[in-house]
Write an enzyme that holds these catalytic residues in place. Structure first.
Site, PDB file in Angstrom:
ATOM      1  N   LYS A 236      63.956  23.739  42.520  1.00 31.30           N
ATOM      2  CA  LYS A 236      62.943  23.051  42.566  1.00 31.30           C
ATOM      3  C   LYS A 236      63.880  21.548  42.075  1.00 31.30           C
ATOM      4  CE  LYS A 236      59.509  25.880  40.825  1.00 31.30           C
ATOM      5  NZ  LYS A 236      59.424  26.203  42.311  1.00 31.30           N
ATOM      6  N   CYS A 374      50.953  31.730  42.298  1.00 28.55           N
ATOM      7  CA  CYS A 374      51.122  32.138  41.486  1.00 28.55           C
ATOM      8  C   CYS A 374      50.437  31.454  40.117  1.00 28.55           C
ATOM      9  CB  CYS A 374      53.143  31.583  40.667  1.00 28.55           C
ATOM     10  SG  CYS A 374      53.798  32.900  41.958  1.00 28.55           S
TER      11      CYS A 374
END
Length: 417
Positions: A236, A374
């Site tokens: 990320k 998630c």
């Protein structure tokens, strides 16, 4: 701020220059130029990172730490140089406080299974928030089941912000650990982590911060935050997959037992027992992701050239621009409207499932995420099964957001009206 009064500051940020250094962003998808807006899931990689990882395999590929030959020495130096880059990036006190892991998920599991199992017992409590990614929920559920401890959750308000009055109330005499997201991956909410840390420390409670969605978007200083653990993922952060880092305060790491056993985490081994290596190697069993660590170091160096403060300002203005655009689309409702947000636009559209939105946008070359991200408890809080989520990076432009809005309008016209 409206679209009309949108700041001209972004014109000072050379997004097009940086974008040109990301090979994948130059390609077309389904016959359209790619508008990549799924950065909260994973970021694209600049050529500098790709080259750094390839250079390791091409020029110095060898195992590290134990070899006495030249290649091993070079690989070891590159790997440990990357650790030092992470240390500087987070402003940790020493490189021994930086542990390489596969990513945020492994880092949190390491703390749960090492610190948690050693320090939790029946009647003890772990405090998290309603914003958390599953990776900052499930490991604590598991360790609570193993130890008899209880998981407590500070809930959210209608904007997607943590109810700080409830956080203070739940932070009690039985709290043994606090684990909170720096930035919500589902909503973009920025938690007041320094305030949370101060409140916890006032009661002698250590704090883990999940920084997966923060480190690519704003400078992070673990000494200024005064956190006890900080976890993030490389993928990320414009780095390779399968690599990340855990910062831990040395006094805590020294006292924690190893989590995994095997090569490099030992000092001596016999059939009667074993002794452990020094930090950080005590927590790095087996051959590490050497190329990934080198790629992570290269990504951090690259971000230093871009400038995280400039990135934060630019992405904030993109967020304002994109929010204004989306609010003009009929039937669209933003999910997560906290006053302090990072570059995430999470939304639903009346009459359209989030997965259908994502599929329609894909035909236009616009890549977003659709689902529960998630973060099922967040979806339950807002009473939706899923959201569509566009997430920003410094290589995104207003044109990317214009294409997002145009594709959404077409979806509404095709399937709702």
């Amino acid at each position: 701020m409206t679209i009309a009064t949108y700041s001209a500051h972004q014109q000072d940020f050379p997004a097009a220059r940086w974008r040109a250094e990301f090979p994948l962003l130059q390609r077309s998808v389904r016959g359209q130029p790619l508008a990549y807006l799924d950065n909260a899931a994973t970021t694209q990689k600049p050529q500098a990172v790709i080259d750094a990882e390839a250079r390791y395999y091409r020029e110095i590929n060898a195992n590290i730490h134990r070899g006495v030959h030249w290649l091993s020495e070079q690989a070891t130096a590159a790997h440990e140089g990357a650790r030092e880059r992470v240390r500087r990036f987070l402003n940790a006190r020493e490189a021994a406080e930086i542990i390489f892991v596969r990513g945020t998920t492994e880092a949190i599991n390491l703390v749960a299974q090492s610190y948690g199992r050693a320090n939790l017992g029946p009647g003890d409590e772990v405090l998290i928030t309603g914003l958390e990614h599953h990776s900052n929920i499930v490991p604590w559920q598991m360790v609570c089941a193993q130890t008899g401890a209880t998981l407590k959750v500070a809930t959210l308000d209608d904007t997607g912000s943590v109810r700080m009055d409830e956080f203070r109330r739940l932070l009690g005499a039985r709290t043994r650990l606090v684990a909170v997201a720096h930035v919500s991956n589902a909503l973009g909410t920025v938690n007041p982590v320094r305030e949370m840390i101060d409140l916890a420390h006032a009661q002698g409670v250590p704090v883990l911060v999940d920084g997966a969605q923060a480190v690519a978007h704003t400078p992070v200083d673990v000494q200024a935050l005064d956190c006890d653990f900080y976890a993030f993922s490389g993928h990320k952060l414009y780095a390779p997959t399968g690599i990340g880092a855990l910062y831990g305060r040395r006094a805590l790491l020294d006292a924690m037992p190893p989590w995994q056993g095997g090569g490099d985490m030992i000092r001596t081994v016999s059939f009667e027992g074993s002794t452990w290596n020094d930090l950080p190697y005590k927590f790095e069993a087996g051959t590490p992701h050497i190329a990934g660590a080198i790629g992570l170091g290269a990504a951090i160096e690259y971000l230093g050239e871009v400038g995280l403060e400039a990135v934060a300002a630019y992405e904030h203005e993109l967020l304002i621009y994109g929010t204004a655009l989306l609010q003009e689309i009929p039937g669209l409702r933003m999910i997560g409207t906290a006053a302090h947000k990072a570059g995430i636009l999470s939304f639903v559209i009346d009459g359209l499932h989030a997965h259908d939105i994502g599929t329609v946008l894909d035909t236009e070359g616009v890549a977003i995420r659709a689902g529960h991200h998630c973060a099922m408890p967040v979806m339950e809080h807002f009473g939706v099964p899923a959201t569509a989520r566009a997430s920003l990076a410094f290589y995104n432009t207003r044109e990317d957001l214009d294409r997002l809005a145009q594709a959404l309008r077409r979806a509404v016209e095709m399937f709702v009206r």
